[in-house]
Design a protein around this motif. Structure first.
Motif, PDB file in Angstrom:
ATOM      1  N   ASP A  21       0.826  -1.210   0.000  1.00 14.94           N
ATOM      2  CA  ASP A  21       0.000   0.000   0.000  1.00 14.94           C
ATOM      3  C   ASP A  21       0.860   1.259   0.000  1.00 14.94           C
ATOM      4  O   ASP A  21       0.564   2.230  -0.714  1.00 14.94           O
ATOM      5  N   ALA A  22       1.939   1.230   0.778  1.00 15.35           N
ATOM      6  CA  ALA A  22       2.841   2.389   0.814  1.00 15.35           C
ATOM      7  C   ALA A  22       3.526   2.578  -0.533  1.00 15.35           C
ATOM      8  O   ALA A  22       3.667   3.706  -1.026  1.00 15.35           O
ATOM      9  N   PHE A  23       3.939   1.475  -1.157  1.00 13.31           N
ATOM     10  CA  PHE A  23       4.571   1.550  -2.467  1.00 13.31           C
ATOM     11  C   PHE A  23       3.589   2.089  -3.507  1.00 13.31           C
ATOM     12  O   PHE A  23       3.962   2.925  -4.335  1.00 13.31           O
ATOM     13  N   ASP A  24       2.346   1.623  -3.466  1.00 22.91           N
ATOM     14  CA  ASP A  24       1.327   2.126  -4.397  1.00 22.91           C
ATOM     15  C   ASP A  24       1.111   3.625  -4.218  1.00 22.91           C
ATOM     16  O   ASP A  24       0.998   4.369  -5.197  1.00 22.91           O
ATOM     17  N   ALA A  25       1.052   4.080  -2.969  1.00 23.63           N
ATOM     18  CA  ALA A  25       0.873   5.509  -2.700  1.00 23.63           C
ATOM     19  C   ALA A  25       2.076   6.306  -3.208  1.00 23.63           C
ATOM     20  O   ALA A  25       1.917   7.382  -3.795  1.00 23.63           O
TER      21      ALA A  25
END
Length: 104
Positions: A21-25
């Protein structure tokens, strides 16, 4: 599998999901930043856009390919990037090499 191992795997899964999720953001943030900083009249970065309807390279495509030659890319790498034959990339390289300002 014992309970401790299973709990450890579940914790790893939770952490992996959080990282995803952090990478996607982060990726979305970079995409927005790039879009905001790219001039509206900037040339396409997609090699497929560097070809005319007949499949030959347009001027932008020739310049891009010559820049790749100058950067040391191989004809095989360039052929893959441009979706052309290696012989076509080799032909373009020979043309580039005889230009007076070619970086050899």
């Amino acid at each position: 599998m014992d309970a401790a191992t299973l709990a450890g795997l579940q914790a790893l899964r939770t952490e992996a999901n959080g990282l995803r999720d952090a990478f996607d953001a982060f990726t979305r943030h970079l995409d927005t930043l790039i879009a905001d900083e790219t001039p509206k009249d900037a040339p396409s970065l997609n090699p497929a856009d560097w070809k005319r309807p007949d499949g030959r390279l347009d001027d932008q495509g020739v310049k891009a390919m010559e820049a790749m030659f100058a950067a040391g890319r191989t004809v095989t790498e360039i052929a893959k990037d441009f979706d052309i034959t290696v012989s076509a990339a080799s032909h373009r390289k020979r043309i580039w090499q005889v230009k007076p300002n070619a970086a050899q």
